[in-house]
Design a protein around this motif. Structure first.
Motif, PDB file in Angstrom:
ATOM      1  N   CYS A  89       0.678  -1.442   0.201  1.00 40.36           N
ATOM      2  CA  CYS A  89      -0.284  -0.062   0.007  1.00 40.36           C
ATOM      3  C   CYS A  89       0.946   1.071  -0.366  1.00 40.36           C
ATOM      4  O   CYS A  89       2.082   1.015   0.598  1.00 40.36           O
ATOM      5  CB  CYS A  89      -0.840  -0.462   1.375  1.00 40.36           C
ATOM      6  SG  CYS A  89      -2.297   1.383   1.311  1.00 40.36           S
ATOM      7  N   ALA A 101      -4.715  -1.923  -2.637  1.00 39.61           N
ATOM      8  CA  ALA A 101      -5.240  -1.652  -1.243  1.00 39.61           C
ATOM      9  C   ALA A 101      -4.770  -2.584  -0.771  1.00 39.61           C
ATOM     10  O   ALA A 101      -5.689  -4.147   0.166  1.00 39.61           O
ATOM     11  CB  ALA A 101      -6.874  -2.216  -1.509  1.00 39.61           C
ATOM     12  N   PRO A 138      -5.274  -2.777   5.602  1.00 41.33           N
ATOM     13  CA  PRO A 138      -6.822  -2.317   5.703  1.00 41.33           C
ATOM     14  C   PRO A 138      -6.226  -0.917   6.046  1.00 41.33           C
ATOM     15  O   PRO A 138      -5.958  -0.194   6.229  1.00 41.33           O
ATOM     16  CB  PRO A 138      -6.510  -2.688   7.741  1.00 41.33           C
ATOM     17  CG  PRO A 138      -5.750  -3.909   7.690  1.00 41.33           C
ATOM     18  CD  PRO A 138      -4.427  -3.458   6.793  1.00 41.33           C
ATOM     19  N   PHE A 139      -8.070  -0.668   5.660  1.00 40.94           N
ATOM     20  CA  PHE A 139      -7.952   1.120   5.502  1.00 40.94           C
ATOM     21  C   PHE A 139      -7.439   2.318   6.619  1.00 40.94           C
ATOM     22  O   PHE A 139      -7.849   3.275   6.206  1.00 40.94           O
ATOM     23  CB  PHE A 139      -9.869   1.066   4.932  1.00 40.94           C
ATOM     24  CG  PHE A 139      -9.889   2.537   4.590  1.00 40.94           C
ATOM     25  CD1 PHE A 139      -9.071   2.958   4.179  1.00 40.94           C
ATOM     26  CD2 PHE A 139     -11.499   2.954   4.778  1.00 40.94           C
ATOM     27  CE1 PHE A 139      -9.301   4.497   3.502  1.00 40.94           C
ATOM     28  CE2 PHE A 139     -11.926   4.169   4.436  1.00 40.94           C
ATOM     29  CZ  PHE A 139     -10.674   4.878   3.754  1.00 40.94           C
ATOM     30  N   THR A 140      -7.899   1.394   7.476  1.00 44.13           N
ATOM     31  CA  THR A 140      -7.804   2.273   8.970  1.00 44.13           C
ATOM     32  C   THR A 140      -6.177   2.380   8.701  1.00 44.13           C
ATOM     33  O   THR A 140      -5.975   3.636   9.328  1.00 44.13           O
ATOM     34  CB  THR A 140      -7.835   1.031  10.157  1.00 44.13           C
ATOM     35  OG1 THR A 140      -6.810   0.129  10.123  1.00 44.13           O
ATOM     36  CG2 THR A 140      -9.241   0.691  10.508  1.00 44.13           C
ATOM     37  N   LEU A 161      -6.705  -7.416  -1.294  1.00 38.73           N
ATOM     38  CA  LEU A 161      -7.544  -7.649  -0.036  1.00 38.73           C
ATOM     39  C   LEU A 161      -8.224  -6.647   0.622  1.00 38.73           C
ATOM     40  O   LEU A 161      -9.610  -6.930   0.674  1.00 38.73           O
ATOM     41  CB  LEU A 161      -6.805  -8.394   1.176  1.00 38.73           C
ATOM     42  CG  LEU A 161      -7.750  -8.697   1.939  1.00 38.73           C
ATOM     43  CD1 LEU A 161      -7.969 -10.201   2.358  1.00 38.73           C
ATOM     44  CD2 LEU A 161      -6.266  -9.449   3.150  1.00 38.73           C
ATOM     45  N   TYR A 162      -8.461  -5.560   0.336  1.00 38.06           N
ATOM     46  CA  TYR A 162      -9.134  -4.510   1.293  1.00 38.06           C
ATOM     47  C   TYR A 162      -9.901  -4.089   0.660  1.00 38.06           C
ATOM     48  O   TYR A 162      -9.971  -2.705   0.500  1.00 38.06           O
ATOM     49  CB  TYR A 162      -7.941  -3.775   2.249  1.00 38.06           C
ATOM     50  CG  TYR A 162      -7.514  -4.940   3.522  1.00 38.06           C
ATOM     51  CD1 TYR A 162      -8.503  -4.892   4.497  1.00 38.06           C
ATOM     52  CD2 TYR A 162      -5.955  -5.164   3.235  1.00 38.06           C
ATOM     53  CE1 TYR A 162      -7.923  -6.294   5.200  1.00 38.06           C
ATOM     54  CE2 TYR A 162      -6.097  -6.461   4.634  1.00 38.06           C
ATOM     55  CZ  TYR A 162      -6.588  -6.322   5.208  1.00 38.06           C
ATOM     56  OH  TYR A 162      -5.769  -7.184   6.228  1.00 38.06           O
ATOM     57  N   SER A 163     -10.176  -3.655  -1.315  1.00 39.87           N
ATOM     58  CA  SER A 163     -10.741  -3.038  -1.628  1.00 39.87           C
ATOM     59  C   SER A 163     -12.447  -2.752  -1.038  1.00 39.87           C
ATOM     60  O   SER A 163     -11.987  -1.371  -1.661  1.00 39.87           O
ATOM     61  CB  SER A 163     -10.566  -3.521  -3.313  1.00 39.87           C
ATOM     62  OG  SER A 163      -8.883  -3.669  -3.600  1.00 39.87           O
ATOM     63  N   GLN A 206     -13.185  -1.998   1.502  1.00 40.98           N
ATOM     64  CA  GLN A 206     -13.361  -1.121   2.265  1.00 40.98           C
ATOM     65  C   GLN A 206     -13.576  -0.026   1.546  1.00 40.98           C
ATOM     66  O   GLN A 206     -14.215   1.161   2.273  1.00 40.98           O
ATOM     67  CB  GLN A 206     -11.837  -1.316   2.729  1.00 40.98           C
ATOM     68  CG  GLN A 206     -12.320  -2.886   3.794  1.00 40.98           C
ATOM     69  CD  GLN A 206     -11.381  -2.934   5.258  1.00 40.98           C
ATOM     70  OE1 GLN A 206     -10.605  -1.778   5.254  1.00 40.98           O
ATOM     71  NE2 GLN A 206     -11.284  -3.805   6.041  1.00 40.98           N
ATOM     72  N   TYR A 207     -13.220  -0.116   0.193  1.00 44.09           N
ATOM     73  CA  TYR A 207     -13.247   1.135   0.262  1.00 44.09           C
ATOM     74  C   TYR A 207     -14.369   1.736  -0.779  1.00 44.09           C
ATOM     75  O   TYR A 207     -14.745   2.871  -0.761  1.00 44.09           O
ATOM     76  CB  TYR A 207     -11.628   1.990  -0.933  1.00 44.09           C
ATOM     77  CG  TYR A 207      -9.842   1.927  -0.304  1.00 44.09           C
ATOM     78  CD1 TYR A 207      -9.637   2.650   0.219  1.00 44.09           C
ATOM     79  CD2 TYR A 207      -9.205   0.921  -0.085  1.00 44.09           C
ATOM     80  CE1 TYR A 207      -8.887   3.270   1.012  1.00 44.09           C
ATOM     81  CE2 TYR A 207      -8.277   0.473   0.714  1.00 44.09           C
ATOM     82  CZ  TYR A 207      -7.985   1.683   1.277  1.00 44.09           C
ATOM     83  OH  TYR A 207      -6.659   1.907   1.627  1.00 44.09           O
TER      84      TYR A 207
END
Length: 241
Positions: free
Chosen positions: A14, A28, A31-33, A60-62, A64-65
């Motif tokens: 990221c 991504a 995590p977005f956090t 993996l966290y796409s 979340q966006y």
């Protein structure tokens, strides 16, 4: 414009390109956090997220966006539509290019013998100029005239590869070796090149200090060289003063 590295490697990728008003998230895989914290929770400045392929360390966290209402650009999603390989948000202009080998196959290895679509990005912004981002590919067949910044995978060097490990050649498929990365950097070296950032180094088959040294010996016009690691920040302004 600054580059912030949140993670680079198989544990999660990221990166953030940001100025005072805009931000672009590259990959991504974390995590977005963590992105929120890196942006001091000013998530309204995020113009988009872009991912190269669908391995978990990159995408993996796409979702979340997406759930937060942030545009996610995934040109690697089959079927590939060439009319959708360009994406503009804010002042960021992103063009995807395919990572294929000479026979036309997708390059990146899924671990089961199959291969998945994977792209690189040519990104421009008035403050930054141009950036080439290429990872999880064995080589890049394109040349980019007058590029200002390069982020390129230098995953391994054969002198550090354990050839007694079963199927070690299979594990290297779809990744760029240091010699290939240096060839790419040398081909695109030019007086306007400001930064070279080596990304996605292997924990077992890479050597950050040596890779940085070899890259510094390769660039001939004085570009700054970095190895991506968590917490690294790089000035990406087109004009440094």
């Amino acid at each position: 414009m600054r580059l912030k590295v949140l993670g680079s490697g198989s544990s999660g990728n990221c990166y953030i390109l940001e100025n005072d008003k805009e931000a672009l998230i590259i990959e991504a895989g974390l995590p977005f956090t963590g992105v929120k914290k890196a942006l001091d929770f000013n998530v309204m400045k995020i113009k988009a997220v872009i991912t190269t392929h669908f391995h978990i360390d990159h995408s993996l966290y796409s979702l979340q966006y997406v759930q937060a209402g942030i545009p996610v650009f995934e040109p690697c999603r089959p079927p590939i539509k060439y009319s959708e390989m360009r994406f503009r948000k804010g002042n960021f202009d992103i063009r995807a290019f395919e990572n294929r080998d000479k026979s036309g196959r997708w390059l990146h290895n899924n671990g089961d013998g199959s291969e998945c679509p994977c792209v690189g990005f040519y990104i421009t912004h008035p403050e930054m100029g141009s950036l080439v981002y290429a990872t999880d590919t064995e080589y890049v067949r394109w040349r980019f005239n007058g590029v200002n910044h390069i982020m390129v995978e230098a995953n391994y060097d054969m002198q550090f590869v354990n050839r007694e490990e079963p199927n070690y050649e299979h594990r290297l498929r779809g990744h760029m070796s240091l010699p290939t990365a240096l060839d790419f950097i040398s081909t695109n070296d030019n007086p306007a090149l400001r930064n070279v950032v080596l990304i996605h180094l292997s924990d077992k088959s890479g050597n950050p200090a040596l890779f940085k040294q070899k890259t510094e010996e390769t660039v001939k016009y004085g570009a700054d060289v970095y190895v991506a690691e968590r917490g690294l920040e790089v000035d990406m302004d087109l004009c440094p003063f």
